[in-house]
Scaffold this motif. Structure first.
Motif, PDB file in Angstrom:
ATOM      1  N   GLY A 139     -26.742  92.774  60.279  1.00  0.00           N
ATOM      2  CA  GLY A 139     -25.747  91.555  60.513  1.00  0.00           C
ATOM      3  C   GLY A 139     -25.512  90.948  58.975  1.00  0.00           C
ATOM      4  O   GLY A 139     -24.770  90.009  58.974  1.00  0.00           O
ATOM      5  N   ARG A 140     -25.748  91.785  57.902  1.00  0.00           N
ATOM      6  CA  ARG A 140     -25.663  91.350  56.524  1.00  0.00           C
ATOM      7  C   ARG A 140     -24.068  91.783  56.159  1.00  0.00           C
ATOM      8  O   ARG A 140     -23.944  92.924  55.955  1.00  0.00           O
ATOM      9  CB  ARG A 140     -26.633  91.789  55.716  1.00  0.00           C
ATOM     10  CG  ARG A 140     -27.925  91.284  56.208  1.00  0.00           C
ATOM     11  CD  ARG A 140     -29.251  91.784  55.565  1.00  0.00           C
ATOM     12  NE  ARG A 140     -29.241  93.259  55.524  1.00  0.00           N
ATOM     13  CZ  ARG A 140     -30.260  94.141  54.901  1.00  0.00           C
ATOM     14  NH1 ARG A 140     -31.461  93.590  54.684  1.00  0.00           N
ATOM     15  NH2 ARG A 140     -30.209  95.499  54.934  1.00  0.00           N
ATOM     16  N   PHE A 141     -23.335  90.890  55.771  1.00  0.00           N
ATOM     17  CA  PHE A 141     -22.151  91.313  54.839  1.00  0.00           C
ATOM     18  C   PHE A 141     -22.337  92.043  53.642  1.00  0.00           C
ATOM     19  O   PHE A 141     -23.499  91.449  52.935  1.00  0.00           O
ATOM     20  CB  PHE A 141     -21.214  90.028  54.876  1.00  0.00           C
ATOM     21  CG  PHE A 141     -20.227  89.839  56.055  1.00  0.00           C
ATOM     22  CD1 PHE A 141     -19.291  90.705  56.306  1.00  0.00           C
ATOM     23  CD2 PHE A 141     -20.738  88.677  56.885  1.00  0.00           C
ATOM     24  CE1 PHE A 141     -18.356  90.827  57.751  1.00  0.00           C
ATOM     25  CE2 PHE A 141     -19.950  88.561  58.057  1.00  0.00           C
ATOM     26  CZ  PHE A 141     -18.933  89.400  58.667  1.00  0.00           C
ATOM     27  N   VAL A 142     -21.678  92.648  53.193  1.00  0.00           N
ATOM     28  CA  VAL A 142     -21.867  93.545  52.061  1.00  0.00           C
ATOM     29  C   VAL A 142     -20.731  93.006  50.971  1.00  0.00           C
ATOM     30  O   VAL A 142     -19.383  93.333  51.156  1.00  0.00           O
ATOM     31  CB  VAL A 142     -21.596  95.126  51.871  1.00  0.00           C
ATOM     32  CG1 VAL A 142     -21.839  95.793  50.825  1.00  0.00           C
ATOM     33  CG2 VAL A 142     -22.513  95.605  53.370  1.00  0.00           C
ATOM     34  N   LEU A 143     -21.180  92.792  49.938  1.00  0.00           N
ATOM     35  CA  LEU A 143     -20.479  91.948  48.555  1.00  0.00           C
ATOM     36  C   LEU A 143     -20.067  93.182  47.703  1.00  0.00           C
ATOM     37  O   LEU A 143     -21.501  93.696  47.041  1.00  0.00           O
ATOM     38  CB  LEU A 143     -20.882  90.821  48.029  1.00  0.00           C
ATOM     39  CG  LEU A 143     -20.445  90.443  46.707  1.00  0.00           C
ATOM     40  CD1 LEU A 143     -18.945  89.957  46.855  1.00  0.00           C
ATOM     41  CD2 LEU A 143     -21.479  89.095  46.181  1.00  0.00           C
ATOM     42  N   CYS A 144     -19.195  93.775  47.627  1.00  0.00           N
ATOM     43  CA  CYS A 144     -18.938  94.994  46.567  1.00  0.00           C
ATOM     44  C   CYS A 144     -18.442  94.669  45.474  1.00  0.00           C
ATOM     45  O   CYS A 144     -17.447  93.913  45.316  1.00  0.00           O
ATOM     46  CB  CYS A 144     -18.028  96.124  47.386  1.00  0.00           C
ATOM     47  SG  CYS A 144     -17.527  97.513  46.450  1.00  0.00           S
ATOM     48  N   LEU A 145     -19.195  94.977  44.216  1.00  0.00           N
ATOM     49  CA  LEU A 145     -18.855  94.325  42.894  1.00  0.00           C
ATOM     50  C   LEU A 145     -18.648  95.904  42.147  1.00  0.00           C
ATOM     51  O   LEU A 145     -19.450  96.655  42.361  1.00  0.00           O
ATOM     52  CB  LEU A 145     -19.974  93.611  42.295  1.00  0.00           C
ATOM     53  CG  LEU A 145     -20.337  92.491  42.983  1.00  0.00           C
ATOM     54  CD1 LEU A 145     -21.551  91.790  42.278  1.00  0.00           C
ATOM     55  CD2 LEU A 145     -19.053  91.527  42.822  1.00  0.00           C
ATOM     56  N   ARG A 146     -17.480  95.678  41.520  1.00  0.00           N
ATOM     57  CA  ARG A 146     -17.054  96.881  40.520  1.00  0.00           C
ATOM     58  C   ARG A 146     -16.606  96.581  39.136  1.00  0.00           C
ATOM     59  O   ARG A 146     -15.649  96.528  38.758  1.00  0.00           O
ATOM     60  CB  ARG A 146     -15.964  97.880  41.311  1.00  0.00           C
ATOM     61  CG  ARG A 146     -16.405  98.318  42.572  1.00  0.00           C
ATOM     62  CD  ARG A 146     -14.859  99.204  43.329  1.00  0.00           C
ATOM     63  NE  ARG A 146     -13.868  98.430  43.339  1.00  0.00           N
ATOM     64  CZ  ARG A 146     -12.789  98.871  43.974  1.00  0.00           C
ATOM     65  NH1 ARG A 146     -12.633 100.163  44.069  1.00  0.00           N
ATOM     66  NH2 ARG A 146     -11.840  98.327  44.117  1.00  0.00           N
ATOM     67  N   PRO A 147     -17.872  96.363  38.544  1.00  0.00           N
ATOM     68  CA  PRO A 147     -17.544  95.714  37.096  1.00  0.00           C
ATOM     69  C   PRO A 147     -16.729  96.833  36.115  1.00  0.00           C
ATOM     70  O   PRO A 147     -16.199  96.359  35.103  1.00  0.00           O
ATOM     71  CB  PRO A 147     -18.887  95.635  36.625  1.00  0.00           C
ATOM     72  CG  PRO A 147     -19.648  96.517  37.262  1.00  0.00           C
ATOM     73  CD  PRO A 147     -19.323  96.520  38.687  1.00  0.00           C
ATOM     74  N   GLY A 148     -16.792  98.181  36.457  1.00  0.00           N
ATOM     75  CA  GLY A 148     -15.804  99.001  35.822  1.00  0.00           C
ATOM     76  C   GLY A 148     -14.513  98.891  35.664  1.00  0.00           C
ATOM     77  O   GLY A 148     -13.526  99.342  35.385  1.00  0.00           O
ATOM     78  N   LYS A 149     -13.982  97.876  37.120  1.00  0.00           N
ATOM     79  CA  LYS A 149     -12.621  97.349  36.959  1.00  0.00           C
ATOM     80  C   LYS A 149     -12.041  96.370  36.104  1.00  0.00           C
ATOM     81  O   LYS A 149     -10.897  96.201  35.900  1.00  0.00           O
ATOM     82  CB  LYS A 149     -12.105  97.205  38.407  1.00  0.00           C
ATOM     83  CG  LYS A 149     -12.526  98.296  39.527  1.00  0.00           C
ATOM     84  CD  LYS A 149     -11.447  99.274  39.629  1.00  0.00           C
ATOM     85  CE  LYS A 149     -11.538 100.249  40.742  1.00  0.00           C
ATOM     86  NZ  LYS A 149     -10.648 101.546  40.269  1.00  0.00           N
ATOM     87  N   TRP A 150     -12.946  95.687  35.689  1.00  0.00           N
ATOM     88  CA  TRP A 150     -12.800  94.485  34.689  1.00  0.00           C
ATOM     89  C   TRP A 150     -12.345  95.157  33.337  1.00  0.00           C
ATOM     90  O   TRP A 150     -13.127  95.731  32.645  1.00  0.00           O
ATOM     91  CB  TRP A 150     -13.854  93.599  34.747  1.00  0.00           C
ATOM     92  CG  TRP A 150     -13.681  92.533  33.557  1.00  0.00           C
ATOM     93  CD1 TRP A 150     -12.601  91.739  33.584  1.00  0.00           C
ATOM     94  CD2 TRP A 150     -14.554  92.178  32.521  1.00  0.00           C
ATOM     95  NE1 TRP A 150     -12.665  90.708  32.466  1.00  0.00           N
ATOM     96  CE2 TRP A 150     -13.744  91.220  31.714  1.00  0.00           C
ATOM     97  CE3 TRP A 150     -15.888  92.828  31.939  1.00  0.00           C
ATOM     98  CZ2 TRP A 150     -14.556  90.533  30.742  1.00  0.00           C
ATOM     99  CZ3 TRP A 150     -16.328  92.206  30.926  1.00  0.00           C
ATOM    100  CH2 TRP A 150     -15.732  91.083  30.356  1.00  0.00           C
TER     101      TRP A 150
END
Length: 341
Positions: A139-150
């Motif tokens: 039941g945990r939402f997944v925060l997706c971070l993609r620092p390579g896109k910055w």
């Protein structure tokens, strides 16, 4: 008392002029949304007893009014429950978290001034951050971070922090998230020296300080994939500020998708990570945030400064480093990153 029913005052902001108001007479709009399964989970993991819930909230409210009479904060039950759940109903630790929550706003104005979704649209458009549409089996939402896109030439790194904070604020509104926590999926594909060199020790300390000690959310796991050699340097900067429990929740998968799928099943992952949930589409989360624009304006764009506190309130951040300290830290950072690269 039925476990599902708990009534509260709705959306009040603490104001010294209202000290004599009987808040207990205003509790008439809030109904708990937890399922019986989540009520049982909260009891077991968070020490939350439904029959004592209102008593616990009132105890925290009384502590705020007594110990921090000038702290401008919401004191309705639904808001205070976030902090109690984040600290397993320990009154003192919950109060400290609440004070830190507002102290962080005072200490980092470039993040919190005029903070609204429309002002970070460029971050979401870049693909730096999104939330997967389906939670994991717990039941945990997944925060997706993609620092390579910055791309550092496009906008300052602080805008990424602004977008992340708004995302956390939206996620924590859900009682399910308050109980279950969240999971982070950090994809370091494309991260190089141009991105990594912007994360110095002082910035790392402030970001980690908010996530660990200044925000009422439970981060249950951080899954790191596609980390390059330079990640060793990045993590070396972050790790000294992580508590041992949090440091142990970092799982490094490299490029091994099978390893990732043991933590996050394929049916909730997008195709980019070997999943079956379609292409990763950041626009869905952007629409969710934008729909709450007025709500964030009311919270972060008011004319008065949020977080007015007494002079003896503890702060998680204690000023900017001196110029010489910053220069020394930056030189050391560059050397370390070049060595790892």
């Amino acid at each position: 008392m039925e476990e599902e029913q708990c009534l509260t005052n709705n959306g009040l902001f603490r104001d010294p002029a209202m000290e004599s108001h009987d808040f207990s007479s205003s509790r008439n709009n809030y109904t708990c949304t937890l399922t019986p399964e989540l009520i049982a989970k909260a009891r077991e993991e968070l020490q939350e007893k439904p029959e004592w819930r209102l008593r616990d909230v009132q105890a925290l409210r009384d502590m705020i009014l007594k110990e921090h009479p000038h702290l401008r904060t919401r004191i309705d039950d639904s808001f205070l429950l976030r902090f109690l759940r984040a600290r397993k109903f320990d009154y003192d630790r919950s109060l400290k978290l609440l004070v830190n929550y507002y102290a962080s706003r005072r200490s980092w104005p470039e993040v919190f001034q005029n903070l609204r979704p429309s002002n970070v649209k460029h971050v979401l458009d870049s693909g730096f951050l999104t939330v997967l549409s389906q939670p994991d089996p717990d039941g945990r939402f997944v925060l997706c971070l993609r620092p390579g896109k910055w791309r550092p030439n496009d906008y300052p790194f602080v805008d990424n922090i602004r977008a992340m904070y708004l995302t956390l604020e939206k996620l924590i509104q859900s009682e399910e998230t308050q109980v279950n926590g969240i999971v982070i999926l950090a994809d370091y594909n494309g991260v190089g020296l141009s991105q990594a060199s912007h994360l110095g020790p002082f910035l790392a300390k402030k970001v980690v300080g908010i996530l660990q000690d200044g925000f009422p959310i439970r981060i249950k796991a951080v899954n790191v994939i596609n980390e390059p050699r330079i990640f060793k340097g990045v993590f070396a900067i972050i790790k000294p500020f992580l508590k041992e429990k949090m440091a142990q929740r970092f799982i490094l998968h490299g490029s091994d998708l099978i390893s990732l799928h043991q933590r996050l099943p394929r049916d909730i992952l997008p195709e980019e990570y070997g999943g079956t949930a379609g292409k990763l589409d950041p626009s869905e989360w952007w629409s969710t945030l934008l729909s709450s624009e007025e709500e964030f304006v009311a919270e972060f764009c008011q004319s008065f400064p949020l977080g007015n506190t007494d002079s003896n309130d503890p702060f998680i951040f204690e000023g900017e480093p001196t110029q010489s300290h910053s220069e020394d830290s930056y030189r050391g950072l560059r050397s370390q990153l070049y060595y790892c690269y």
